[in-house]
Write a protein that holds these residues in place. Structure first.
Motif, PDB file in Angstrom:
ATOM      1  N   PHE A 124      65.810  -1.086 -48.083  1.00 58.27           N
ATOM      2  CA  PHE A 124      65.242   0.169 -48.568  1.00 58.27           C
ATOM      3  C   PHE A 124      63.884   0.438 -47.932  1.00 58.27           C
ATOM      4  CE2 PHE A 124      68.534   0.101 -51.779  1.00 58.27           C
ATOM      5  CZ  PHE A 124      68.742   1.454 -52.052  1.00 58.27           C
ATOM      6  N   GLY A 125      63.107  -0.606 -47.704  1.00 57.08           N
ATOM      7  CA  GLY A 125      61.821  -0.409 -47.044  1.00 57.08           C
ATOM      8  C   GLY A 125      61.984   0.158 -45.644  1.00 57.08           C
ATOM      9  N   THR A 126      62.964  -0.343 -44.920  1.00 55.63           N
ATOM     10  CA  THR A 126      63.203   0.162 -43.564  1.00 55.63           C
ATOM     11  C   THR A 126      63.774   1.576 -43.602  1.00 55.63           C
ATOM     12  OG1 THR A 126      63.637  -2.099 -42.826  1.00 55.63           O
ATOM     13  CG2 THR A 126      64.353  -0.333 -41.380  1.00 55.63           C
ATOM     14  N   ILE A 127      64.677   1.845 -44.550  1.00 50.26           N
ATOM     15  CA  ILE A 127      65.218   3.208 -44.687  1.00 50.26           C
ATOM     16  C   ILE A 127      64.082   4.186 -44.942  1.00 50.26           C
ATOM     17  CG2 ILE A 127      66.611   4.737 -46.144  1.00 50.26           C
ATOM     18  CD1 ILE A 127      68.567   2.437 -46.552  1.00 50.26           C
ATOM     19  N   ALA A 128      63.141   3.808 -45.817  1.00 50.84           N
ATOM     20  CA  ALA A 128      62.006   4.686 -46.120  1.00 50.84           C
ATOM     21  C   ALA A 128      61.203   4.986 -44.867  1.00 50.84           C
ATOM     22  CB  ALA A 128      61.113   4.047 -47.180  1.00 50.84           C
ATOM     23  N   ASP A 129      60.935   3.966 -44.062  1.00 48.01           N
ATOM     24  CA  ASP A 129      60.149   4.159 -42.836  1.00 48.01           C
ATOM     25  C   ASP A 129      60.886   5.057 -41.833  1.00 48.01           C
ATOM     26  OD1 ASP A 129      58.168   2.553 -43.837  1.00 48.01           O
ATOM     27  OD2 ASP A 129      58.891   0.732 -42.840  1.00 48.01           O
ATOM     28  N   VAL A 130      62.180   4.789 -41.651  1.00 48.14           N
ATOM     29  CA  VAL A 130      62.954   5.552 -40.671  1.00 48.14           C
ATOM     30  C   VAL A 130      63.184   6.986 -41.149  1.00 48.14           C
ATOM     31  CG1 VAL A 130      65.171   5.716 -39.481  1.00 48.14           C
ATOM     32  CG2 VAL A 130      64.086   3.477 -39.778  1.00 48.14           C
ATOM     33  N   ALA A 131      63.531   7.142 -42.430  1.00 47.23           N
ATOM     34  CA  ALA A 131      63.874   8.470 -42.949  1.00 47.23           C
ATOM     35  C   ALA A 131      62.682   9.412 -42.984  1.00 47.23           C
ATOM     36  CB  ALA A 131      64.478   8.343 -44.342  1.00 47.23           C
ATOM     37  N   SER A 132      61.491   8.882 -43.271  1.00 45.63           N
ATOM     38  CA  SER A 132      60.304   9.742 -43.429  1.00 45.63           C
ATOM     39  C   SER A 132      60.057  10.636 -42.225  1.00 45.63           C
ATOM     40  CB  SER A 132      59.062   8.882 -43.700  1.00 45.63           C
ATOM     41  OG  SER A 132      59.157   8.242 -44.935  1.00 45.63           O
ATOM     42  N   SER A 133      60.348  10.123 -41.039  1.00 41.76           N
ATOM     43  CA  SER A 133      60.087  10.901 -39.820  1.00 41.76           C
ATOM     44  C   SER A 133      61.277  11.774 -39.407  1.00 41.76           C
ATOM     45  CB  SER A 133      59.723   9.953 -38.671  1.00 41.76           C
ATOM     46  OG  SER A 133      60.806   9.063 -38.404  1.00 41.76           O
ATOM     47  N   ARG A 134      62.368  11.694 -40.180  1.00 40.60           N
ATOM     48  CA  ARG A 134      63.571  12.449 -39.790  1.00 40.60           C
ATOM     49  C   ARG A 134      64.053  13.421 -40.862  1.00 40.60           C
ATOM     50  NH1 ARG A 134      67.570   7.853 -37.196  1.00 40.60           N
ATOM     51  NH2 ARG A 134      66.033   6.836 -35.829  1.00 40.60           N
ATOM     52  N   LEU A 135      63.223  13.695 -41.839  1.00 43.04           N
ATOM     53  CA  LEU A 135      63.683  14.518 -42.961  1.00 43.04           C
ATOM     54  C   LEU A 135      64.064  15.932 -42.542  1.00 43.04           C
ATOM     55  CD1 LEU A 135      61.258  13.391 -45.820  1.00 43.04           C
ATOM     56  CD2 LEU A 135      63.634  12.719 -45.430  1.00 43.04           C
ATOM     57  N   GLY A 136      63.557  16.376 -41.428  1.00 44.51           N
ATOM     58  CA  GLY A 136      63.954  17.693 -40.928  1.00 44.51           C
ATOM     59  C   GLY A 136      65.431  17.759 -40.591  1.00 44.51           C
ATOM     60  N   ASP A 137      66.067  16.600 -40.355  1.00 42.51           N
ATOM     61  CA  ASP A 137      67.501  16.568 -40.048  1.00 42.51           C
ATOM     62  C   ASP A 137      68.355  16.430 -41.301  1.00 42.51           C
ATOM     63  OD1 ASP A 137      66.841  16.620 -37.343  1.00 42.51           O
ATOM     64  OD2 ASP A 137      66.752  14.424 -37.216  1.00 42.51           O
ATOM     65  N   PHE A 138      67.727  16.178 -42.441  1.00 37.88           N
ATOM     66  CA  PHE A 138      68.475  15.975 -43.681  1.00 37.88           C
ATOM     67  C   PHE A 138      68.896  17.322 -44.264  1.00 37.88           C
ATOM     68  CE2 PHE A 138      67.563  11.528 -45.402  1.00 37.88           C
ATOM     69  CZ  PHE A 138      67.293  10.994 -44.149  1.00 37.88           C
ATOM     70  N   ASN A 139      70.144  17.402 -44.737  1.00 35.83           N
ATOM     71  CA  ASN A 139      70.531  18.616 -45.464  1.00 35.83           C
ATOM     72  C   ASN A 139      70.134  18.448 -46.931  1.00 35.83           C
ATOM     73  OD1 ASN A 139      72.523  17.087 -46.817  1.00 35.83           O
ATOM     74  ND2 ASN A 139      74.117  17.670 -45.341  1.00 35.83           N
ATOM     75  N   ALA A 140      70.405  19.472 -47.737  1.00 40.49           N
ATOM     76  CA  ALA A 140      69.960  19.457 -49.131  1.00 40.49           C
ATOM     77  C   ALA A 140      70.498  18.250 -49.881  1.00 40.49           C
ATOM     78  CB  ALA A 140      70.389  20.746 -49.824  1.00 40.49           C
ATOM     79  N   GLN A 141      71.777  17.954 -49.714  1.00 40.95           N
ATOM     80  CA  GLN A 141      72.373  16.827 -50.425  1.00 40.95           C
ATOM     81  C   GLN A 141      71.779  15.498 -49.959  1.00 40.95           C
ATOM     82  OE1 GLN A 141      76.585  15.743 -49.815  1.00 40.95           O
ATOM     83  NE2 GLN A 141      76.816  15.886 -52.043  1.00 40.95           N
ATOM     84  N   PHE A 150      66.415   5.945 -54.222  1.00 42.74           N
ATOM     85  CA  PHE A 150      65.179   5.171 -54.316  1.00 42.74           C
ATOM     86  C   PHE A 150      64.678   5.087 -55.758  1.00 42.74           C
ATOM     87  CE2 PHE A 150      65.234   5.382 -49.797  1.00 42.74           C
ATOM     88  CZ  PHE A 150      64.407   4.359 -49.353  1.00 42.74           C
ATOM     89  N   ALA A 151      64.855   6.176 -56.512  1.00 45.86           N
ATOM     90  CA  ALA A 151      64.446   6.138 -57.920  1.00 45.86           C
ATOM     91  C   ALA A 151      65.351   5.218 -58.726  1.00 45.86           C
ATOM     92  CB  ALA A 151      64.481   7.545 -58.507  1.00 45.86           C
ATOM     93  N   THR A 152      66.624   5.211 -58.414  1.00 47.51           N
ATOM     94  CA  THR A 152      67.585   4.400 -59.163  1.00 47.51           C
ATOM     95  C   THR A 152      67.325   2.912 -58.993  1.00 47.51           C
ATOM     96  OG1 THR A 152      69.288   6.125 -59.007  1.00 47.51           O
ATOM     97  CG2 THR A 152      70.046   3.874 -59.446  1.00 47.51           C
ATOM     98  N   VAL A 153      66.990   2.486 -57.777  1.00 50.13           N
ATOM     99  CA  VAL A 153      66.712   1.058 -57.565  1.00 50.13           C
ATOM    100  C   VAL A 153      65.253   0.715 -57.835  1.00 50.13           C
ATOM    101  CG1 VAL A 153      68.571   0.812 -55.875  1.00 50.13           C
ATOM    102  CG2 VAL A 153      66.248   1.355 -55.087  1.00 50.13           C
ATOM    103  N   ARG A 154      64.475   1.746 -58.235  1.00 55.56           N
ATOM    104  CA  ARG A 154      63.049   1.565 -58.555  1.00 55.56           C
ATOM    105  C   ARG A 154      62.266   0.960 -57.383  1.00 55.56           C
ATOM    106  NH1 ARG A 154      65.368   0.597 -63.777  1.00 55.56           N
ATOM    107  NH2 ARG A 154      64.513   2.059 -65.293  1.00 55.56           N
ATOM    108  N   PHE A 155      62.599   1.421 -56.192  1.00 65.19           N
ATOM    109  CA  PHE A 155      61.846   0.990 -55.011  1.00 65.19           C
ATOM    110  C   PHE A 155      60.705   1.981 -54.802  1.00 65.19           C
ATOM    111  CE2 PHE A 155      60.646   0.640 -50.625  1.00 65.19           C
ATOM    112  CZ  PHE A 155      60.749  -0.722 -50.345  1.00 65.19           C
ATOM    113  N   ARG A 156      59.490   1.491 -54.842  1.00 66.11           N
ATOM    114  CA  ARG A 156      58.324   2.377 -54.727  1.00 66.11           C
ATOM    115  C   ARG A 156      58.180   2.858 -53.297  1.00 66.11           C
ATOM    116  NH1 ARG A 156      54.413   3.826 -57.979  1.00 66.11           N
ATOM    117  NH2 ARG A 156      52.370   4.416 -57.181  1.00 66.11           N
TER     118      ARG A 156
END
Length: 561
Positions: A124-141, A150-156
């Motif tokens: 999850f830590g790596t997903i957070a790092d990678v995803a943060s710079s690519r959110l423009g490619d994410f659709n609404a879902q 991230f909220a469900t697994v309570r990863f800050r």
């Protein structure tokens, strides 16, 4: 067998016959299709062929490419495959390759591990790092599911959430109802403030309200209440929608909806009425905290639901030994505030609370005392313990709490002279923090217990109520009066429990000496206004007290509180 079931059976049969020849892409595809076409069946979880497919995927997880990895993880999470070993292997295999994943694959992977309840902090830590710079490619879902995961697994991941808030705002019209509900729930659960996003969501959600399922509506208002973002128009719209569909909510959803409206301070009497009717038969499905929150919510909202409170009392008794200190405080407060008698519950609360009193702050102990006194529930051993523990810590109680503590102990008729002395010392330096109700309650308490160690303090307390008078006046005939104006022969008697007998049906009757004294004073020309302790205790706040005093005193001669 349905067509979907036949598809799953065909895939499993094919794997059973030729599984040893399956390449990683075949394994991932087979798992994905099983999940898509009915892999949630409970019977399927024990099918040896599916178990063999899980083992094959675990053995070859490091050979999956990004798409195969994400598909396999999504499939087994969707199919509710309970295999810690599988997800541990997937986490290790995918950790170093997440930079190869696209937006959909990152989102699906996070969602899958969260849904499976798999702890994978490094992943999850790596997903957070990678995803943060690519959110423009994410659709609404993708945005909604990532936040939810991230909220469900309570990863800050505060920075990721802040980036999602920025990315989501201009695209909210693309969110469906479930995306909206998942997003606000995730931010609230993660404790990340995003008021601008929430206010924008409030407007969008109102335009999509017909698309929301009842549980999504309950989660949404819970999120707004939790984050303290005001959205009265949204709450009004949800109330109108939800009250017609409360029967579709489970017990937890009913509790969350009630808590949200109470916490947000939005009046919804019809909704609370419907929740009360629906919640009663489902209280057995609630844990201790949800039972307490339900009672607190109805009391806070001022919603009358005596039958529901009685049912909560019955259920809560069995949970009391496991209550947290907050549960004790809120339960006692809720029943006292709602005016619902629950003697067996209060008896259980008193016994259970005594063993955990060391965990309570002085302010919380004062609130418990107020609740028992307001509810008219005697608990002498609890009050003795509270008196012993708070006496040296009164500086940790606010001014209102001090006044309430004095009032509570006096109302209960507890002999605690050292506590009254300590309250008097603490009050002297904090009188400027008292409001009119605090002055009146403290003065009443000291008069009730006949506390006379510091006449000047007592005089100062009563003078601040706005009525010029003499404290503890003794007439030439030797009769004492709590507060008197000798020149007008008008007086106030604060009548505590010691001046009454308790009759049938919990009614209070003046004892003989009190009646004799009143007759003598009247014959001597005194106009006496009596303030019985039980009438004062039943008043709800300063406005009610003012109205009460209006009936006791002559406005032209007395300056009211």
């Amino acid at each position: 067998m349905t067509k979907r079931g036949a598809t799953v059976e065909t895939i499993l049969s094919l794997f059973d016959a030729h599984g040893k020849k399956f390449e990683p892409r075949n394994l991932a595809t087979a798992a994905h299709r099983i999940a898509k076409f009915g892999g949630k069946s409970r019977d399927l979880q024990h099918d040896g062929r599916l178990i063999a497919l899980v083992e094959a995927c675990r053995a070859r997880a490091r050979e999956f490419d990004a798409r195969q990895f994400a598909n396999a993880a999504w499939a087994f999470a969707t199919a509710r495959v309970n295999s810690i070993e599988l997800f541990d292997e997937l986490a290790e295999a995918g950790q170093s390759r997440l930079v190869e994943f696209n937006a959909q694959e990152l989102s699906n992977t996070a969602w899958a591990f969260a849904t499976a309840g798999a702890e994978a902090p490094q992943l999850f830590g790596t997903i957070a790092d990678v995803a943060s710079s690519r959110l423009g490619d994410f659709n609404a879902q993708n945005l909604a599911n990532t936040a939810w995961a991230f909220a469900t697994v309570r990863f800050r991941a505060t920075e990721l959430f802040e980036a999602i808030a920025v990315a989501a705002r201009p695209r909210l019209l693309e969110f469906n109802a479930q995306d909206v509900a998942n997003t606000v729930w995730a931010f609230a659960e993660a404790g990340v403030e995003a008021p601008d996003l929430f206010r924008a969501i409030a407007d969008v959600a109102r335009s999509k309200l017909a698309e929301f399922k009842p549980y999504a509506l309950a989660n949404m208002v819970w999120a707004f209440a939790t984050t303290k973002v005001e959205a009265p128009l949204l709450f009004d719209a949800v109330s109108s929608k939800l009250r017609r569909r409360v029967d579709e909510l489970r017990a937890r959803g009913l509790a969350n909806a009630a808590w949200a409206f109470a916490t947000a301070g939005v009046a919804a009497p019809q909704l609370f009425e419907e929740i009360a009717a629906a919640a009663g038969p489902r209280l057995g499905d609630l844990g201790a905290r949800d039972l307490v929150n339900t009672a607190w919510s109805f009391a806070t909202a001022g919603a009358r639901a005596s039958r529901l409170f009685e049912e909560i009392a019955e259920k809560a008794r069995s949970h009391a030994d496991n209550f947290s200190k907050d549960d004790f405080v809120n339960t006692a407060w809720a029943f006292a505030t709602a005016g619902v008698k629950a003697p067996q519950l209060f008896e259980k609360l008193a016994d259970a609370a005594r063993s955990k009193l060391a965990e309570f702050s002085p302010q919380e102990m004062a609130r418990v005392a107020w609740s028992f006194a307001t509810a008219g529930m005697s608990a002498p051993r609890l009050f003795e313990d509270i008196a012993e523990k708070v006496r040296s810590r009164l500086d940790e109680i606010d001014a209102h709490g001090l006044a309430n503590a004095a009032w509570s102990f006096a109302t209960e008729g507890v002999d605690a002279p050292r506590l009254y002395d300590a309250i008097a010392r603490a009050s002297r330096s904090r009188l400027n923090e008292f409001d009119a109700e605090d002055y009146a309650n403290t003065a009443w308490a000291f008069a009730c217990v006949d506390w006379k160690k510091d006449p000047l303090l007592f005089a100062e307390l009563t003078d601040r109520t706005g009525w010029t008078h003499v404290v503890d006046h003794v007439t030439p005939d030797g009769l004492s009066l709590d507060m008197a104006q000798p020149e007008t022969k008008c007086a106030i008697q604060v009548d505590g429990p010691s001046r009454y007998l308790q009759g049938a049906d919990n009614c209070w009757i003046e004892d003989g000496p009190t009646r004799l004294k009143s007759r003598l004073l009247h014959r001597l020309g005194w106009d006496i206004s009596h303030i019985p302790f039980f009438e004062w205790a039943a008043l709800d706040g300063k406005r009610a007290q003012d109205a009460y005093l209006q009936t006791k005193l002559q406005p032209t001669e007395y300056a009211l509180l």
